[in-house]
Motif scaffolding. Structure first.
Motif, mmCIF file in Angstrom:
data_model
loop_
_atom_site.group_PDB
_atom_site.id
_atom_site.type_symbol
_atom_site.label_atom_id
_atom_site.label_comp_id
_atom_site.label_asym_id
_atom_site.label_seq_id
_atom_site.Cartn_x
_atom_site.Cartn_y
_atom_site.Cartn_z
ATOM 1 N N SER A 43 0.885 -1.160 0.000
ATOM 2 C CA SER A 43 0.000 0.000 0.000
ATOM 3 C C SER A 43 0.924 1.212 0.000
ATOM 4 O O SER A 43 1.669 1.425 0.957
ATOM 5 C CB SER A 43 -0.886 -0.008 1.246
ATOM 6 O OG SER A 43 -1.638 1.177 1.311
ATOM 7 N N GLN A 45 1.217 5.402 -1.297
ATOM 8 C CA GLN A 45 0.570 6.583 -1.854
ATOM 9 C C GLN A 45 1.352 7.838 -1.479
ATOM 10 O O GLN A 45 1.400 8.203 -0.305
ATOM 11 C CB GLN A 45 -0.863 6.700 -1.312
ATOM 12 C CG GLN A 45 -1.617 7.934 -1.767
ATOM 13 C CD GLN A 45 -1.956 7.904 -3.241
ATOM 14 O OE1 GLN A 45 -2.379 6.879 -3.760
ATOM 15 N NE2 GLN A 45 -1.777 9.008 -3.915
ATOM 16 N N VAL A 47 1.920 11.470 -0.551
ATOM 17 C CA VAL A 47 1.005 12.448 0.037
ATOM 18 C C VAL A 47 0.802 13.599 -0.946
ATOM 19 O O VAL A 47 1.762 14.117 -1.521
ATOM 20 C CB VAL A 47 1.558 12.963 1.385
ATOM 21 C CG1 VAL A 47 0.713 14.110 1.920
ATOM 22 C CG2 VAL A 47 1.629 11.820 2.395
ATOM 23 N N MET A 133 8.286 4.266 8.765
ATOM 24 C CA MET A 133 6.978 4.928 8.641
ATOM 25 C C MET A 133 7.046 6.367 9.143
ATOM 26 O O MET A 133 6.492 7.275 8.520
ATOM 27 C CB MET A 133 5.899 4.155 9.412
ATOM 28 C CG MET A 133 5.456 2.885 8.732
ATOM 29 S SD MET A 133 4.141 2.038 9.635
ATOM 30 C CE MET A 133 2.728 3.026 9.135
ATOM 31 N N GLU A 134 7.740 6.571 10.258
ATOM 32 C CA GLU A 134 7.880 7.924 10.808
ATOM 33 C C GLU A 134 8.666 8.822 9.859
ATOM 34 O O GLU A 134 8.331 9.996 9.682
ATOM 35 C CB GLU A 134 8.562 7.862 12.175
ATOM 36 C CG GLU A 134 7.690 7.242 13.240
ATOM 37 C CD GLU A 134 8.448 6.860 14.507
ATOM 38 O OE1 GLU A 134 9.676 7.154 14.609
ATOM 39 O OE2 GLU A 134 7.821 6.240 15.396
ATOM 40 N N GLU A 137 6.453 9.860 7.025
ATOM 41 C CA GLU A 137 5.243 10.595 7.391
ATOM 42 C C GLU A 137 5.210 11.963 6.718
ATOM 43 O O GLU A 137 6.195 12.696 6.709
ATOM 44 C CB GLU A 137 5.173 10.763 8.911
ATOM 45 C CG GLU A 137 3.840 11.288 9.384
ATOM 46 C CD GLU A 137 3.733 11.272 10.897
ATOM 47 O OE1 GLU A 137 2.919 12.051 11.413
ATOM 48 O OE2 GLU A 137 4.455 10.506 11.551
ATOM 49 N N GLU A 141 2.429 7.678 2.196
ATOM 50 C CA GLU A 141 1.612 6.873 3.096
ATOM 51 C C GLU A 141 1.810 5.398 2.759
ATOM 52 O O GLU A 141 1.642 4.986 1.612
ATOM 53 C CB GLU A 141 0.135 7.230 2.949
ATOM 54 C CG GLU A 141 -0.202 8.621 3.417
ATOM 55 C CD GLU A 141 -1.660 8.974 3.177
ATOM 56 O OE1 GLU A 141 -2.458 8.084 2.790
ATOM 57 O OE2 GLU A 141 -2.001 10.143 3.371
ATOM 58 N N ASP A 143 1.206 1.335 4.693
ATOM 59 C CA ASP A 143 0.726 0.607 5.857
ATOM 60 C C ASP A 143 1.914 -0.093 6.516
ATOM 61 O O ASP A 143 3.026 -0.087 5.985
ATOM 62 C CB ASP A 143 -0.404 -0.358 5.487
ATOM 63 C CG ASP A 143 0.015 -1.461 4.526
ATOM 64 O OD1 ASP A 143 1.224 -1.643 4.259
ATOM 65 O OD2 ASP A 143 -0.887 -2.160 4.034
#
Length: 161
Positions: A43, A45, A47, A133-134, A137, A141, A143
């Motif tokens: 997943s 995407q 931003v 992930m951080e 951010e 994006e 998962d």
């Protein structure tokens, strides 16, 4: 390079740029497996991208930084993000040490000892995934499962011998 079925918020292709460098055949195989796993299920995407995917990701290194070049299916540039590898150094080093212990334990340890080491290995992998992930951010994006697959790829990029 690896391709999968198209979708909207997902990667259909991941390529490692020549700046990554080549490694032994075993390590190249591990890199190919990591790329395949990432493309197979993800997943992803950027931003603020209103047009949407699917996307291609070209990963390179520049000045000891990880560069994510995101492209559309037709190779139109979407965005490039540069991530410092510094936040990952300790985690990757510790992850490799625990992996070495795990592979050694498989030969000599009891099942409960192997399980304990494996739990530590998974914990470090989760920590690296969360850090990734951080770092992404506000940029891309993903998962948690995609972050895990990307972190696996970051790890295998460090294997040189």
């Amino acid at each position: 390079m690896c391709k999968a079925d198209t979708g909207k918020a997902r990667l259909i292709d991941v390529e490692l740029d020549e700046t990554i460098g080549r490694a032994t055949p075993d390590i190249e195989h591990e890199r190919a497996v990591a790329v395949f796993d990432l493309v197979e299920e993800n997943s992803f995407q950027p931003v603020g991208d209103k047009t949407g995917g699917p996307y291609k990701l070209k990963i390179s290194l520049a000045d000891a930084r990880l560069v994510f070049n995101v492209l559309r299916e037709n190779d139109e540039v979407v965005v490039a993000h540069v991530l410092s590898l510094t936040p990952f150094k300790r985690i990757v080093k510790d992850y490799f040490l625990v992996c070495d212990s795990y592979y050694e334990a498989i030969r000599t340890a009891t099942p409960s000892q192997i399980e304990a080491i494996d739990m530590g290995r998974r914990g470090l992998h989760n920590e690296g995934s969360q850090t990734l992930m951080e770092r992404l951010e506000g940029k891309i994006e993903v998962d948690f499962d995609t972050a895990r697959r990307l972190f696996t790829l970051v790890c295998v990029l460090h294997w040189r011998t």
